[in-house]
Design a protein around this motif. Sequence first.
Motif: not given
Length: 410
Positions: A96, A100, A104, A112-115, A274, A276
């Motif tokens: 992960e 990410a 980025t 920043k990234v959240r899946f 995601a 981002a």
Amino acid sequence: MTVTEAVHTRAHIDLAERARQVLPGGATHASRSYDPRIYVARSSGSRKWLIDGTELIDYTMGHGALLLGHAHPAIVTAVQEQVARGTHYGAAHPLEVEWAELITALVPSADKVRFTASGTEAVMLALRVARAATGRDRILKLQEHFHGWSDAVSPFLDRDGRTRTPAGVPAALGLLTTVVRTDDPADLEAALAGGDVAAVIMEASGAHYGQLPLDPSFIAAARAASTATGTVLIFDEVVTGFRVAPGGMQSVLGITPDISVLGKVMAGGLPSGAVAGRGALLELLATTIAHPGTFNANPLSAVAGIATLRLVADGAPQRTADAYATSLAAEWTGALAAAGIPGTIRRLSSILHIFLGEPSAQARIANAMRAEGVDILNTSAFCSSVHTIADLEQSVAAFARAIVVASSPT
Ligand SMILES: Cc1ncc(COP(=O)(O)O)c(C=O)c1O
């Protein structure tokens, strides 16, 4: 066997009947509920094969997820190796982080990234982040722009310009979602002027991945008005992300949103989405917003995504797919002219949109193309980096016949 013969075999008819018993409408997706239904058994490269072995050229390409074609060897190997190492650790894992980092590095808005598990979920999360960041409830979307099937983005304007919600979505939710038309940025600016809108969300390609192009000056105005009013600007790049360029539509336009919503190509054909965006916004997920999700950044999607993003990072596959789409658009345009059938082909990068002048022909074109052994997604064709000259020649001949069939009176 032709597709028309294949869908009338006993095996196909039986499967369609079993499907009707257990699946609503016999289907699993609104865009796959056409008749006659086709049943696909396997796919590879630019092609897929029905249960009896009949071959089709594919331009649905996993609803746009398969920029590198079906069963790309690097993705197959990565997924095969990973499945034996485990599909869910219920814990953080190195994949992960690497995934990410690739995102980025490529996407301008992505600090920043959240899946998430899908593009729809990513849209929901982006809106929640925007609402938490601003303390505002309302959101603004553009008429016709598609952002998955969640409640907040489903309101639309009817013919009289009134906000409506589809079946199953409370009319009250229409009060929290302002829908504006895209012909005049002044409408959007006026809607934001009160300073009570949390987020503006849009497909920066224009609605339906470029079917209805959006003037870049409109997008620039949205960026400026969002900044001036403290509104979070969200680009939905679920389709365009990594496809139209390694950095998506925002890199093509040179306009950076506060948050990007990603999906499809980012996971190489496996499920994922995601969010981002700017670090300060995404950090709310570490402080004020709890965001669970069993399959967030699952290892299988992660390895497929990593393999894909490594391959598309230099833009070479996108250029190959774009060149193919350019040739196909020219040939299909020529076929329309040669047949004297009114219509146009619109292209966004590697995506073609078919517009036939007659509404009945437009409604029939996908079935007519399938009958000719070419599968398109509604009226759009997603090209990949692995479509070949043979595919091009067959697709041109198929289109020339299909437009005549689609345009003939029934
Ligand atoms: C622009 C856009 N946003 C969001 C979505 C929803 O993504 P998903 O189908 O992964 O939920 C789609 C799906 O086609 C889409 O085209």
